[in-house]
Design an enzyme around this catalytic site. Structure first.
Site, mmCIF file in Angstrom:
data_model
loop_
_atom_site.group_PDB
_atom_site.id
_atom_site.type_symbol
_atom_site.label_atom_id
_atom_site.label_comp_id
_atom_site.label_asym_id
_atom_site.label_seq_id
_atom_site.Cartn_x
_atom_site.Cartn_y
_atom_site.Cartn_z
ATOM 1 C CG HIS A 461 39.119 38.978 42.414
ATOM 2 N ND1 HIS A 461 39.130 40.585 43.026
ATOM 3 C CD2 HIS A 461 38.987 38.667 41.030
ATOM 4 C CE1 HIS A 461 38.394 40.665 41.985
ATOM 5 N NE2 HIS A 461 38.033 39.611 40.379
ATOM 6 C CD GLU A 462 39.708 36.002 39.248
ATOM 7 O OE1 GLU A 462 38.748 35.726 38.142
ATOM 8 O OE2 GLU A 462 40.144 36.564 38.937
ATOM 9 C CG HIS A 465 35.030 36.951 38.604
ATOM 10 N ND1 HIS A 465 34.531 38.927 38.273
ATOM 11 C CD2 HIS A 465 36.665 37.586 38.296
ATOM 12 C CE1 HIS A 465 35.322 39.546 38.201
ATOM 13 N NE2 HIS A 465 36.238 38.766 38.466
ATOM 14 C CG HIS A 468 28.381 37.761 38.046
ATOM 15 N ND1 HIS A 468 28.385 38.826 38.383
ATOM 16 C CD2 HIS A 468 26.701 38.158 38.170
ATOM 17 C CE1 HIS A 468 28.114 39.900 37.729
ATOM 18 N NE2 HIS A 468 26.678 39.240 38.144
#
Length: 670
Positions: A461-462, A465, A468
């Protein structure tokens, strides 16, 4: 005194020279950089030339570089490696930064220049990205109160300064409660736990200078303890301490702070002409209105609650079969859910962990990024802010892209949770710069560190990020990377979690940390089948938190937030044995700052999109469909906030999604 924070950094990749930076450098560097930023903004506002995009908007974009440099270092270490000196500096810096922000947006000359450009925007010959930046800049000024005058203007400044103080205090109180509690385990309590948890408990004890194993309030310790300990008395004790964070009375109690924050937010919204803070906050998000958020949460709540209630009946029967009468309690749920998972799926989480070592999961996240986007990662040996941190140079086709830093282990000086931040954002103007991206987690330390499946998902999940940021390709830093609507920002992170469930990824990377053997096919199959086990519980605890957050900010502000929390939960009928994922006194997403206030729903809003987005890969050539990966990068990951998120998603998928894929993915379809 020479101050490395104020110097040019002649270091590899211009990374902060952490080995030379001490706490004594922060305050003088901050004051110097803050004054320089003020001078830069003043020069823009007082420029005798007519306003232009270059001398106003781009000049604002370039201003405060020195201040950003100081703060990127400070807030990185203050969040991940706090100490009393840094906490004091946070309390000092917060109001000053709020005042500075109010000075900028409250500068009438500057606002007049921005407004003149906004009113003349159609004749300026701007690119789409420049037009977007102008719109966002003008909107930021208006929503900050730039159009207010007199006492209303002064009141807004006082509100923002006070909110900064309160958010800092909320965070520090929570950190103090989390760091201050631990429970020693005697031999009897210890021997019933799986080996990985025993090891983590001993490591936690040594960190506190003890020779005994302990359970702390770190999620990576307390959740598995609640799952695996048969000692109901100790589970209750640990759970009550976990639930009481921020509500223990005394100087670390957050309840009065939460009440004041809610009052000030409501007043802030009314000064700007909104009925509620929720209406103000959601105006710029994809959801737009509280009504649309309530509609989404309501669609998910009913099937989730129905599933949770059915699960509660099964778990109660299991508990009573153990000779325990009465109701299932919150400290019972995880224990009996784990026993049920083992029974129904023949899956023991302790058997999974040897195949999910931190090293292999990092390599898995990197390997997927390589296959999808061609990114390569080379370990760096450079000084960082803590010995646990690690760094990699990120390249593509031999060309430098970024630096990625991983800070994975729990420690008393680190706030709870997991997050991604950028010490430096990607930009091309006013100068080209590659990002420096940090992932922070709170995994239990071990030799080696072994993760649960949920923790492996957190790592992915991290890293979503991080991608991105890493793949951002815009001109201006303020709209690069994750600088997007709050209910869009979780799309890349939640979407990336799906690749952890791809069998070929697990077959390659989920290997035993000692033998290197692949996870047995039958265990892999069981793990994937059980991956969405207990979704009634997980969905209910999340949606309840989102509903409370929205209700807090939608109507009249409560004098007693805890009473209103209870009223909301009673109204929606939350099952007795499930609590909010984040109760008000430790709801840092909402009260440590404005980030997720009225916006905790955004994880689910993004999940609607991520379920639909991954379906696009499945409808194509599979998880590593090259065309879909290119479209994902082109239309979403590289674009940051340079366009409206609905337009970006529609460009990727051809349409906006419905809630069906989410319910199907969570196993909640009727």
């Amino acid at each position: 005194m020479s101050n490395p924070l104020l110097e040019d950094w002649d270091t590899p990749f211009q990374i902060a020279p952490f080995e030379r930076i001490g706490d004594a450098h922060f305050a003088p560097a901050f004051e110097t950089a803050l004054e320089a930023a003020r001078d830069e903004v003043r020069a823009i506002a007082e420029n005798p030339e007519n306003p232009s995009f270059a001398n106003t908007i781009e000049a604002l974009e370039a201003s405060g570089e020195g201040l950003d440099k100081v703060l990127s270092v400070f807030f990185s270490v203050a969040g991940a490696d706090s100490n009393p000196e840094r906490q004091e500096l946070q309390r000092d810096f917060g109001p000053k930064l709020a005042a500075y922000s109010s000075e900028v947006t409250g500068n009438k000359q500057l606002f007049a220049r921005v407004t003149a450009l906004w009113e003349d925007r159609d004749s300026l010959g701007l690119s789409d990205e420049q037009a977007r930046l102008l719109m966002l800049t003008h909107r930021r000024f208006v929503r900050a109160g730039a159009a207010l005058d007199g006492e209303e203007d002064q009141r807004m400044r006082r509100i923002m300064a006070r909110l900064a103080e309160l958010g800092t205090q909320f965070t520090q109180n929570l950190l103090a409660d989390e760091a201050g509690w631990y429970m020693e385990l005697d031999d009897q309590a210890l021997e019933t736990l799986p080996e990985f948890l025993k090891t983590a408990a001993y490591d936690a004890g040594r960190e506190k200078g003890l020779e005994r194993p302990v359970i702390t309030l770190s999620r990576s310790l307390i959740v598995p303890f609640l799952q695996f300990s048969p000692r109901r008395d100790l589970r209750e004790r640990a759970f009550r301490a976990w639930e009481a964070r921020g509500a223990n009375g005394g100087k670390t109690d957050n309840r009065a702070i939460a009440a004041e924050i809610l009052r000030l937010r409501h007043e802030r919204a009314q000064l700007l002409g909104y009925d509620s803070f929720a209406a103000y906050k959601l105006e710029t998000e994809m959801a737009k209105t509280p009504e649309r958020v309530k509609e989404l949460l309501g669609e998910v709540w009913k099937p989730a609650k129905r599933q949770a209630e059915a699960d509660a009946e099964v778990l109660t029967e299991m508990m009573q079969a153990d000779g325990i009468n009465g109701e299932l309690q919150p400290w019972d749920w995880r224990y009996y859910a784990e026993k049920r998972r083992k029974a129904e799926h023949d899956l023991d989480e302790a058997a999974l962990k040897p195949y999910l070592s931190l090293e292999r999961m990092i390599n898995a996240a990197f390997g997927v990024a390589n296959r999808l986007f061609g990114l390569e990662f080379r370990a760096l040996d450079i000084p960082l802010y803590h010995p646990d941190c690690r760094a990699w140079e990120v390249t593509r086709n031999g060309r430098y892209v970024a630096v990625f830093i991983g800070d994975y282990f729990a420690r008393a000086s680190k706030r709870s949770g997991a997050w991604c931040s950028a010490m430096r954002g990607q930009a091309k103007r006013p100068k080209v710069q590659g990002p420096v991206v940090v992932n922070v987690c709170n995994f239990a330390k071990g030799e080696p560190a072994l993760l649960s499946y949920d923790e492996a998902r957190t790592l992915f999940h991290e890293f979503g990020h991080a991608l991105h940021h890493l793949l951002s390709d815009v001109n201006y830093e303020s709209i690069s990377g994750t600088s997007v609507a709050r209910d869009f920002v979780e799309l890349p992170s939640q979407l990336y979690e799906h690749w952890l469930e791809v069998p070929e990824v697990l077959e390659k990377y989920a290997r035993h940390y000692r033998t290197g053997e692949a996870m047995p096919p039958e265990l892999l199959e069981k793990m994937l089948k059980a991956a969405h086990f207990d979704q009634g519980f997980q969905t209910v605890e999340y949606v309840a938190s989102a509903m409370v957050d929205l209700a807090f900010h939608e109507g009249d502000t409560p004098d007693d937030p805890m009473a209103k929390q209870r009223k909301i939960l009673d109204k929606i009928g939350i099952p007795h044995a499930i609590t909010m994922r984040h109760a008000t006194p430790h709801f840092a997403h909402v009260f440590a700052g404005d980030g997720y206030s009225s916006g905790y729903y955004s994880y689910m809003w993004s999940e609607v999109m991520d379920a639909d987005a991954f379906a696009a890969f499945e409808e194509g050539a599979g998880a590593f469909d090259e065309e879909r990966a290119k479209a994902l990068e082109t239309h979403i990951l590289s674009r940051g906030g340079s366009a409206d998120p609905e337009a970006l998603y529609t460009a990727f998928r051809g349409r906006l999604p419905g809630v069906e894929a989410l319910l199907k993915g969570r196993g909640l379809m009727a």
